[in-house]
Design an enzyme around this catalytic site. Structure first.
Site, PDB file in Angstrom:
ATOM      1  N   CYS A 221       0.836  -1.209   0.000  1.00 51.90           N
ATOM      2  CA  CYS A 221       0.000   0.000   0.000  1.00 51.90           C
ATOM      3  C   CYS A 221       0.867   1.254   0.000  1.00 51.90           C
ATOM      4  O   CYS A 221       1.243   1.768   1.059  1.00 51.90           O
ATOM      5  CB  CYS A 221      -0.923   0.007   1.216  1.00 51.90           C
TER       6      CYS A 221
ATOM      7  N   ARG B 285      -3.223 -22.637 -39.957  1.00 52.90           N
ATOM      8  CA  ARG B 285      -4.127 -21.833 -40.787  1.00 52.90           C
ATOM      9  C   ARG B 285      -3.601 -21.738 -42.220  1.00 52.90           C
ATOM     10  O   ARG B 285      -2.406 -21.507 -42.439  1.00 52.90           O
ATOM     11  CB  ARG B 285      -4.229 -20.431 -40.182  1.00 52.90           C
TER      12      ARG B 285
ATOM     13  N   GLU C 128       3.968  -0.513 -10.514  1.00 55.19           N
ATOM     14  CA  GLU C 128       5.332  -0.578  -9.969  1.00 55.19           C
ATOM     15  C   GLU C 128       6.177   0.600 -10.459  1.00 55.19           C
ATOM     16  O   GLU C 128       7.393   0.497 -10.606  1.00 55.19           O
ATOM     17  CB  GLU C 128       6.025  -1.908 -10.327  1.00 55.19           C
TER      18      GLU C 128
ATOM     19  N   THR D 265       0.533   3.730  -3.216  1.00 56.42           N
ATOM     20  CA  THR D 265      -0.181   4.699  -4.050  1.00 56.42           C
ATOM     21  C   THR D 265      -1.429   5.232  -3.350  1.00 56.42           C
ATOM     22  O   THR D 265      -2.132   4.495  -2.650  1.00 56.42           O
ATOM     23  CB  THR D 265      -0.572   4.048  -5.381  1.00 56.42           C
TER      24      THR D 265
ATOM     25  N   GLN E 211       6.741 -15.492 -45.994  1.00 57.91           N
ATOM     26  CA  GLN E 211       7.964 -14.876 -45.481  1.00 57.91           C
ATOM     27  C   GLN E 211       7.682 -13.591 -44.708  1.00 57.91           C
ATOM     28  O   GLN E 211       8.337 -13.316 -43.696  1.00 57.91           O
ATOM     29  CB  GLN E 211       8.924 -14.591 -46.631  1.00 57.91           C
TER      30      GLN E 211
ATOM     31  N   GLY F  15       0.393   9.306  -6.901  1.00 58.03           N
ATOM     32  CA  GLY F  15       0.709   8.110  -7.658  1.00 58.03           C
ATOM     33  C   GLY F  15       2.195   8.060  -7.939  1.00 58.03           C
ATOM     34  O   GLY F  15       2.984   7.544  -7.151  1.00 58.03           O
ATOM     35  N   SER F  16       2.600   8.664  -9.051  1.00 54.56           N
ATOM     36  CA  SER F  16       4.021   8.682  -9.396  1.00 54.56           C
ATOM     37  C   SER F  16       4.855   9.451  -8.376  1.00 54.56           C
ATOM     38  O   SER F  16       6.011   9.107  -8.124  1.00 54.56           O
ATOM     39  CB  SER F  16       4.201   9.292 -10.789  1.00 54.56           C
TER      40      SER F  16
ATOM     41  N   ASN G 264      12.385  -2.175  -6.463  1.00 53.75           N
ATOM     42  CA  ASN G 264      13.429  -2.650  -7.375  1.00 53.75           C
ATOM     43  C   ASN G 264      13.161  -4.103  -7.770  1.00 53.75           C
ATOM     44  O   ASN G 264      13.186  -4.460  -8.948  1.00 53.75           O
ATOM     45  CB  ASN G 264      14.807  -2.528  -6.732  1.00 53.75           C
TER      46      ASN G 264
ATOM     47  N   SER H  66      -3.587  -4.136  -5.167  1.00 53.09           N
ATOM     48  CA  SER H  66      -3.813  -5.506  -5.633  1.00 53.09           C
ATOM     49  C   SER H  66      -3.997  -6.442  -4.445  1.00 53.09           C
ATOM     50  O   SER H  66      -3.226  -6.404  -3.482  1.00 53.09           O
ATOM     51  CB  SER H  66      -2.630  -5.977  -6.469  1.00 53.09           C
TER      52      SER H  66
END
Length: 389
Positions: free
Chosen positions: A131, A274, A370, A133, A285, A138-139, A246, A165
């Site tokens: 946890c 196919r 990340e 963000t 090619q 955010g960034s 990292n 997540s």
């Protein structure tokens, strides 16, 4: 030799690493790939399958063996997550995050914290979430506003974390909160549990991809926790968070390789089966050139991911820049390869049942989480220019 075998690694593997890859690929093929599309459509988080993964040591990949982990290196870990993502990038991505949480507790926790949380995390009887963000941070993670106020033998945490997540399903949350003044130096890390009074969760976000795992807000409304839930020392939180990232960036980079590798393998099979204008598509090619480019770009990305993992294992001072390079390049490459695989499938690539469009949707977010790939460029550029300041 299958395409999957030929693209597993760009470097020679030890016997142990080869066995690790084969075991993980078997698990992905048997327990992830057959269900990945259904899990995505049903937004199902397969806790039972995660616990099966823990039986292979995948719940504590980097955790020391005495705490119940596998004690693997980062070089080993990128092999694991690439193999897992060949079955389902969404589940592999969550496992990468869970392992980042376990590594942070193993690395920065005291003996009591490690004994309390790691055995259950490694067994995936408990899940972990990270946890950092926030809705307004955010960034610019150093600008986070979630606060932690010392009150006797406790801390009281108040704030909101965004895009977490595993939220709601996870039992253990590593929460970054501000204990002092502005900036990164005022941030500390805390261990919060799902049942702590005042902790709640937003609704499961409706997302483009990564639907096989929940993503929710984590809301801390005066969550009162004992002071011994502080991870590391006061003010260490930002350093802990960045060091964790990292390794997390390498995990997500490897997941992009695995998802894209699966898309490439599917394309080879599809084009071999196919026919158009009286000949196999695989014999055209122009299409062979596209496949060659896809395989070459994945091999280059894999080499960079492995180089960064080895640098992180030996604590090379340049490892953070290499991890940022690897994350940026591998996630951009993985998404581009998957998108081209969809095009090679024609209209079938756009159908759910073929699984290609799911891979494309899953890999798209890897360029954001990340640390966005724009932030990866900032990290790399900073490393290039520091000597000139």
């Amino acid at each position: 030799m299958s395409a999957m075998t030929t693209t597993t690694s760009t470097t020679a593997l030890t016997e142990d690493q080869q066995a690790l890859v084969e075991t993980t690929l078997d698990f992905a093929e048997d327990h992830l790939a057959p269900h990945a599309v259904r899990w995505d459509q049903d937004k199902h988080f397969p806790l039972d399958v995660l616990r099966k993964a823990a039986g292979l040591g995948l719940g504590g990949v980097y955790v020391r063996e005495e705490a119940g982990g596998s004690g693997l290196s980062r070089a080993d870990g990128v092999l694991v997550f690439e193999a897992l993502a060949s079955g389902c990038p969404s589940i592999a991505g969550y496992l990468s995050i869970h392992n980042m949480v376990a590594w942070m507790i193993d690395t920065y926790g005291d003996a009591d914290q490690r004994a309390r949380w790691l055995p259950r995390l490694c067994a995936m009887e408990d899940l972990g979430s990270y946890c950092l963000t926030e809705p307004g941070a955010g960034s610019d993670a150093g600008a986070l506003r979630t606060g932690a106020v010392r009150d006797g033998d406790h801390y009281v945490l108040t704030g909101v974390k965004q895009f977490i997540s595993g939220a709601g399903a996870a039992q253990v949350y590593v929460v970054m909160a501000r204990t002092d003044g502005a900036g990164p130096q005022g941030i500390s890390a805390f261990l919060v549990e799902r049942d702590d009074p005042g902790l709640s969760f937003g609704p499961n976000e409706k997302k483009m991809g990564w639907n096989a795992q929940p993503t929710r807000q984590v809301v801390l409304d005066a969550v009162r926790i004992p002071a011994d839930r502080l991870l590391g020392r006061p003010g260490d939180g930002f350093r802990i968070a960045m060091n964790g990232l990292n390794g997390g960036r390498l995990g997500i980079a490897a997941c992009s390789l695995g998802g894209a590798r699966s898309a490439l393998d599917r394309s080879l099979s599809y084009l071999a089966d196919r026919e158009a204008f009286g000949a196999r598509l695989l014999d055209a090619q122009a299409l062979q050139f596209r496949l060659a480019d896809m395989a070459t770009e994945l091999a280059a990305a894999r080499a960079l991911v492995h180089q960064a993992a080895e640098a992180l294992d030996r604590a090379d001072p340049g490892a953070p820049q290499l991890c940022a390079m690897a994350k940026r390049f591998a996630t951009d490459t993985g998404y581009a390869v998957a998108d081209r695989a969809l095009q090679l499938h024609g209209g079938y690539g756009y159908l759910h049942e073929y699984g290609i469009e799911k891979i494309v949707r899953d890999l798209r977010v890897h360029q954001i989480l990340e640390g966005t790939n724009e932030i990866m460029r900032v990290i790399v550029a900073r490393g290039l220019t520091e000597a000139l300041r």
